[in-house]
Design a protein around this motif. Structure first.
Motif, PDB file in Angstrom:
ATOM      1  N   ARG A  56      -3.059   6.371   1.248  1.00  0.00           N
ATOM      2  CA  ARG A  56      -3.252   4.975   1.644  1.00  0.00           C
ATOM      3  C   ARG A  56      -2.495   4.618   2.920  1.00  0.00           C
ATOM      4  N   ARG A  57      -2.078   5.652   3.659  1.00  0.00           N
ATOM      5  CA  ARG A  57      -1.403   5.398   4.931  1.00  0.00           C
ATOM      6  C   ARG A  57      -2.369   4.662   5.848  1.00  0.00           C
ATOM      7  N   THR A  58      -1.879   3.722   6.585  1.00  0.00           N
ATOM      8  CA  THR A  58      -2.601   2.807   7.490  1.00  0.00           C
ATOM      9  C   THR A  58      -3.297   1.667   6.742  1.00  0.00           C
ATOM     10  N   ARG A  59      -3.119   1.563   5.434  1.00  0.00           N
ATOM     11  CA  ARG A  59      -3.732   0.485   4.651  1.00  0.00           C
ATOM     12  C   ARG A  59      -2.736  -0.657   4.452  1.00  0.00           C
ATOM     13  N   ALA A  60      -3.274  -1.845   4.215  1.00  0.00           N
ATOM     14  CA  ALA A  60      -2.445  -3.031   3.971  1.00  0.00           C
ATOM     15  C   ALA A  60      -2.111  -3.134   2.482  1.00  0.00           C
ATOM     16  N   PHE A  61      -0.904  -3.550   2.191  1.00  0.00           N
ATOM     17  CA  PHE A  61      -0.408  -3.772   0.836  1.00  0.00           C
ATOM     18  C   PHE A  61       0.121  -5.199   0.751  1.00  0.00           C
ATOM     19  N   TRP A  62       0.073  -5.769  -0.440  1.00  0.00           N
ATOM     20  CA  TRP A  62       0.749  -7.037  -0.694  1.00  0.00           C
ATOM     21  C   TRP A  62       2.152  -6.721  -1.175  1.00  0.00           C
ATOM     22  N   VAL A  63       3.131  -7.348  -0.556  1.00  0.00           N
ATOM     23  CA  VAL A  63       4.526  -7.228  -0.962  1.00  0.00           C
ATOM     24  C   VAL A  63       4.898  -8.577  -1.556  1.00  0.00           C
ATOM     25  N   ALA A  64       5.276  -8.564  -2.831  1.00  0.00           N
ATOM     26  CA  ALA A  64       5.555  -9.824  -3.526  1.00  0.00           C
ATOM     27  C   ALA A  64       6.890  -9.755  -4.248  1.00  0.00           C
ATOM     28  N   GLY A  65       7.552 -10.904  -4.281  1.00  0.00           N
ATOM     29  CA  GLY A  65       8.810 -11.062  -4.993  1.00  0.00           C
ATOM     30  C   GLY A  65       9.075 -12.543  -5.120  1.00  0.00           C
ATOM     31  N   PRO A  66      10.265 -12.917  -5.575  1.00  0.00           N
ATOM     32  CA  PRO A  66      10.581 -14.338  -5.715  1.00  0.00           C
ATOM     33  C   PRO A  66      10.428 -15.081  -4.386  1.00  0.00           C
ATOM     34  N   GLY A  67       9.444 -15.962  -4.323  1.00  0.00           N
ATOM     35  CA  GLY A  67       9.221 -16.757  -3.125  1.00  0.00           C
ATOM     36  C   GLY A  67       8.618 -15.998  -1.951  1.00  0.00           C
TER      37      GLY A  67
END
Length: 139
Positions: A56-67
């Motif tokens: 999945r290199r070069t792909r977008a990911f969602w990074v989520a945490g508190p706020g």
């Protein structure tokens, strides 16, 4: 006048301690933290394999945490810079890049379509907090 002896003082102290322990009872257990304060923890070693990320290199990911909910692109999957085995499937570094300023270092959930959400400790590597590194070290 009362005559205090060492034996009387020690006996009184022991009796007082026993009475205190009985009166207080066992220590109370701490209440669990509210659900919002608990960080998700990913279990399962298979989620932390090099090939899973390399595909999945070069792909977008969602990074989520508190706020925090931010899109980051996985730009590199490399060997550990601190003496890890070359090409190791279990020990490697991930580099993510964001288009805008990201959060402080911490544990975040990284996810995308058809990719099980995975907890990673992300550390910004530049002053603008747009490039982040995660180390996976399963020796």
């Amino acid at each position: 006048m009362s005559d205090l002896t060492r034996r009387a003082v020690i006996g009184a102290s022991a009796t007082g301690l026993a009475a205190t322990v009985v009166a207080v009872g066992p220590p109370a257990t701490a209440a669990p933290a509210p659900a919002a304060a608990v960080q998700p923890v990913t279990r399962g070693a298979a989620l932390y394999r090099r090939g899973r990320f390399a595909k999945r290199r070069t792909r977008a990911f969602w990074v989520a945490g508190p706020g925090v909910r931010l899109s980051m692109k996985l730009v590199a999957v490399t060997d550990l810079s601190s003496g890890g085995a070359r090409g190791s499937l279990r020990s490697f570094e991930l580099t993510f890049r964001a288009r805008r300023r990201g959060p402080e270092q911490g544990t975040y959930t990284v996810s995308r379509s058809q990719f099980a959400a995975t907890s990673l400790f992300l550390v910004p590597t530049d002053a603008s907090r747009r490039t982040y590194r995660a180390v996976v070290n399963n020796r």
